[in-house]
Write an enzyme that holds these catalytic residues in place. Sequence first.
Site, PDB file in Angstrom:
ATOM      1  N   ASP A   9       0.874  -1.157   0.000  1.00 50.76           N
ATOM      2  CA  ASP A   9       0.000   0.000   0.000  1.00 50.76           C
ATOM      3  C   ASP A   9       0.920   1.219   0.000  1.00 50.76           C
ATOM      4  O   ASP A   9       2.098   1.128   0.377  1.00 50.76           O
ATOM      5  CB  ASP A   9      -0.960  -0.002   1.192  1.00 50.76           C
ATOM      6  CG  ASP A   9      -2.171   0.899   0.930  1.00 50.76           C
ATOM      7  OD1 ASP A   9      -2.085   1.745   0.010  1.00 50.76           O
ATOM      8  OD2 ASP A   9      -3.182   0.778   1.627  1.00 50.76           O
TER       9      ASP A   9
HETATM   10  C1  BGC Z   1      -4.948   3.252  -0.088  1.00 53.67           C
HETATM   11  C2  BGC Z   1      -4.989   2.244  -1.207  1.00 53.67           C
HETATM   12  C3  BGC Z   1      -4.834   2.948  -2.519  1.00 53.67           C
HETATM   13  C4  BGC Z   1      -3.538   3.738  -2.510  1.00 53.67           C
HETATM   14  C5  BGC Z   1      -3.272   4.493  -3.777  1.00 53.67           C
HETATM   15  C6  BGC Z   1      -3.738   4.148  -0.178  1.00 53.67           C
HETATM   16  O1  BGC Z   1      -3.825   5.187   0.748  1.00 53.67           O
HETATM   17  O2  BGC Z   1      -4.982   2.593   1.150  1.00 53.67           O
HETATM   18  O3  BGC Z   1      -6.162   1.509  -1.166  1.00 53.67           O
HETATM   19  O4  BGC Z   1      -4.851   2.020  -3.572  1.00 53.67           O
HETATM   20  O5  BGC Z   1      -3.592   4.684  -1.462  1.00 53.67           O
HETATM   21  O6  BGC Z   1      -4.164   5.535  -3.928  1.00 53.67           O
END
Ligand code: BGC
Length: 730
Positions: free
Chosen positions: A260
């Site tokens: 993530d």
């Molecule tokens: C989120 C993810 C997301 C990523 C990119 C993160 O803060 O938890 O689910 O895909 O950001 O935007």
Amino acid sequence: MKKVLFTAMFAAACTMVGAQTYLDPNAPVEARVKDALSRMTLHEKVQILHAQSKFTTPGVPRLGIRQLNMADGPHGCRAEIDWNSWGYANWNNDSIVAFPSLTCLASTWNRDLSSVYGHNVSEEFAFRGKDIMLGPGTTIARCPFNGRSFEYMGEDPYLAGEMAVPYIIAAQKNGVACCLKHFFLNNHEVNRMTVNVNVSERAVEEIYLPAFEKCVKQSGLWTMMGSYNKWLNVHCCQNDSLLNGILKKRWGFDGAVISDWGGCHDTWEAATGGLDIEMGSFTNGMTADNSQGYNTYFLADPFEKLLREGKISEDVLNDKAARVLRTIFRTAMNPKKVIGKQCSPDHYAACLKVGEEGVVLLKNEKIKELKNASILPLDASKYNKILVVGDNAVRNMSEGGGSSELKTKFDISPLQGLKAVYGDKIDFAQGYAAGRPMYARVDEVPAETQAKLKAEALEKAKDADLIIFIGGMNKNHQQDCEGGDRLTYELSYGQNELIAELAKIQPNIIAVMYAGNPYATPWLPQVKALLQCWYLGSMSGEALSNIISGKVNPSGKLPITFAKKKDDYPCFQYGEEGYPGVNDQVYYKEGIYVGYRHFDTKKVQPQFPFGFGLSYTTFKYGKPTVKANGENFEVKVSVTNSGSREGKEVVQLYVGDLKCSVDRPVKELKGFEKVSLAPGETKVVEFTITPRDLQFYDEQSHQWKSEPGKFKAYIGASELDIRGAVEFTL
Ligand code: BGC
């Protein structure tokens, strides 16, 4: 520097001599991976393991190996983000279709529709040049406050897994990888980057892993996103037990694990703990918009250093690089990858269909003045003035929510949808204001504004002979949004009071709630009908008006239990240790008793049970039968549409162990089928109960096992509405 470059070029020239299998689109993926790997330098292999921008990783330009383009997910392809910062790039060709939220998809209990969803949404990603869509999500809905529940598929691992698999298969068939989120235990947002989840081994195996496992094993998932939180005191994006132990070794996952954004914290742990691609938010070196800080990522130069010093074996690097190359050949360099389409009529049609089937009718009272007919579907001839009240009637609910927010080309709001059907009969009063969607902040609406809006609505209500209240949550911070949880089980912005006051003026109220989570319904006795709409995407208003008018017969069923009050949920029964944690430690003390497993077994009456949803027709169930078939058991039941209009019913199979040496839930979902029936029509629904369906996870032997004896198969229209049961013996 010059010498290094020359050596690399010379090495490259030599390797180009042989047949370039990796560029041959017809060669098997594994052969392409092997060949590409053999041509890459150590530095190049490291380069493909981390971001080169907010949403891309580099390929190998020297060899013509393409970069990977990613985008959020999971309800549509997010607008373009700047290369190096979190700002939107303000392109004018990136407006798309917003598909309904995943809770809505789960509410359809329709596997075929999930496949339709995956196919259509992935076409939008393909057209936008994306290789990886960041979604779907199968995190279990443990807590009704979780800011991201709307991005997931409910509280039951069987339902979540069954619904995610067809989505992934269909998307990946188009050459777009799904990146399943968030692996795992990211069950709430408060302190998500630091909290360590303490949970029993049995709950891990029975509740929190199975949906992910099913996706890996049955859909051939290509990428998985590690979650921010910790398990066993190690961040999940670099958790050896989770990523190497369970995902790669036990389940045989051959794809790439993506962190993530900013979920990676340490080079050694990431390198040895199973992470393959590091993506970042505010990771080292990325503090300013234009700084090219990617080489300081944990899986960049620091990793290369450990490799060159011989502290980490090159096998580790080769395994990671092979996984990334495999992803590239499956997507960006897959000759079968579709060109895709954007905002095509098919996509809007799919969006509408999912929305229509995902709306759940929770209440539909019979009205004396309508000769005891139910208030819905709406007989428009009976009403002259319909007042629509509520911020959500006009709000763009594709905005907000955090990373899943979408920039849409075209939307039908609930108010527009209702006006299209009921024309001039419709009047509107906002009733309350919810402010703008603001990430991690709340837009305060002045009390005077709220009072004025309320007074206007109450005034207009005096002239109305029907009120359609359209409220709920809205993807603002702490209202179904990433990065924060809700603060209360009640609806905000004075909605409870507003509904109660409206009902005193005009008792004919249809409540329509858009929300990704359950909420308290103190006004339930005062409304004649309640529709749970989740978030319905671009075609929201049309899906809603088709249900209200009766053009479509509702057939959605809840994937999450709606409790009467907050404290009925098990996560709230152990103080802050149970939620959201103390000193960054949270304890899932309820163990396997999550969702209906708790309500059912501990005999807590919910407001609306798991699997519940009404229809405009009625269904009669026959007596179920059970028959052993080898190691399986076959259950059959007939279902008849006993009403006067066509409808769809979700027939649910639950199985319970009547006597066991360990504590087990009264029953657990082990099958469901959605059947479409004309009035008077009967269909026989068949289920197969496999040995695994009878097992529990034994913490003594660390294995799944079953104990011989009597079991019961329950056939229900919801978890509580059991229409028949049969016993069988293992
Ligand atoms: C989120 C993810 C997301 C990523 C990119 C993160 O803060 O938890 O689910 O895909 O950001 O935007």
